[in-house]
Design a protein around this motif. Sequence first.
Motif, PDB file in Angstrom:
ATOM      1  N   SER A  20      46.635  31.781  16.486  1.00  0.00           N
ATOM      2  CA  SER A  20      46.204  31.595  15.447  1.00  0.00           C
ATOM      3  C   SER A  20      45.010  30.311  15.725  1.00  0.00           C
ATOM      4  O   SER A  20      43.954  31.543  14.573  1.00  0.00           O
ATOM      5  CB  SER A  20      47.007  30.235  14.827  1.00  0.00           C
ATOM      6  N   ALA A  21      44.568  29.732  16.165  1.00  0.00           N
ATOM      7  CA  ALA A  21      43.129  29.546  16.819  1.00  0.00           C
ATOM      8  C   ALA A  21      42.300  30.181  16.972  1.00  0.00           C
ATOM      9  O   ALA A  21      40.936  30.400  16.352  1.00  0.00           O
ATOM     10  CB  ALA A  21      42.992  28.196  17.351  1.00  0.00           C
ATOM     11  N   SER A  23      42.880  33.798  16.596  1.00  0.00           N
ATOM     12  CA  SER A  23      42.797  34.591  15.093  1.00  0.00           C
ATOM     13  C   SER A  23      41.510  34.260  14.570  1.00  0.00           C
ATOM     14  O   SER A  23      41.355  35.122  13.803  1.00  0.00           O
ATOM     15  CB  SER A  23      43.675  34.625  14.950  1.00  0.00           C
ATOM     16  N   CYS A  24      41.647  33.144  13.712  1.00  0.00           N
ATOM     17  CA  CYS A  24      41.309  32.576  13.217  1.00  0.00           C
ATOM     18  C   CYS A  24      39.658  32.715  13.433  1.00  0.00           C
ATOM     19  O   CYS A  24      38.427  33.017  12.913  1.00  0.00           O
ATOM     20  CB  CYS A  24      41.149  31.098  12.634  1.00  0.00           C
ATOM     21  N   TRP A  25      39.083  31.964  15.019  1.00  0.00           N
ATOM     22  CA  TRP A  25      38.155  32.064  15.100  1.00  0.00           C
ATOM     23  C   TRP A  25      37.654  33.241  14.972  1.00  0.00           C
ATOM     24  O   TRP A  25      35.644  33.575  14.764  1.00  0.00           O
ATOM     25  CB  TRP A  25      38.297  31.273  16.548  1.00  0.00           C
ATOM     26  N   TYR A  26      38.238  34.350  15.641  1.00  0.00           N
ATOM     27  CA  TYR A  26      37.740  36.235  15.551  1.00  0.00           C
ATOM     28  C   TYR A  26      37.352  36.441  14.226  1.00  0.00           C
ATOM     29  O   TYR A  26      36.194  36.632  13.922  1.00  0.00           O
ATOM     30  CB  TYR A  26      38.389  36.503  16.211  1.00  0.00           C
ATOM     31  N   GLY A  27      37.826  35.696  13.301  1.00  0.00           N
ATOM     32  CA  GLY A  27      37.899  35.880  11.818  1.00  0.00           C
ATOM     33  C   GLY A  27      36.850  35.976  11.136  1.00  0.00           C
ATOM     34  O   GLY A  27      36.301  35.798  10.695  1.00  0.00           O
ATOM     35  N   PHE A  28      36.630  34.552  12.206  1.00  0.00           N
ATOM     36  CA  PHE A  28      35.978  33.649  11.024  1.00  0.00           C
ATOM     37  C   PHE A  28      33.908  33.805  11.520  1.00  0.00           C
ATOM     38  O   PHE A  28      33.010  34.686  11.153  1.00  0.00           O
ATOM     39  CB  PHE A  28      35.280  32.283  11.313  1.00  0.00           C
ATOM     40  N   ARG A  32      31.438  36.126   9.579  1.00  0.00           N
ATOM     41  CA  ARG A  32      30.090  35.763   8.907  1.00  0.00           C
ATOM     42  C   ARG A  32      28.784  36.866   9.379  1.00  0.00           C
ATOM     43  O   ARG A  32      27.742  36.431   9.017  1.00  0.00           O
ATOM     44  CB  ARG A  32      30.074  35.001  10.517  1.00  0.00           C
TER      45      ARG A  32
END
Length: 70
Positions: A20-21, A23-28, A32
């Motif tokens: 999850s972490a 995945s969230c990082w790549y999405g962010f 951006r």
Amino acid sequence: MPAAKKITLLQTVAFAGVFSAVSCWYGFMFGRESARRELGGIIEDLRSGGGSGCSTNSAASPDSDAHSKP
């Protein structure tokens, strides 16, 4: 025969948290970068005199029909 390796609940939760972490990082990061490209295009349009006096919000959403209203 070797016994099958069991995965504990703690390992499953830890794996899900790491996934999850990441995945969230790549999405962010991709979001951006996309926003940076979009804003770069808007800034270039304004610098080249392509701005028609409308707010940048209407330029950011090409599907809006704000320009067609009197």
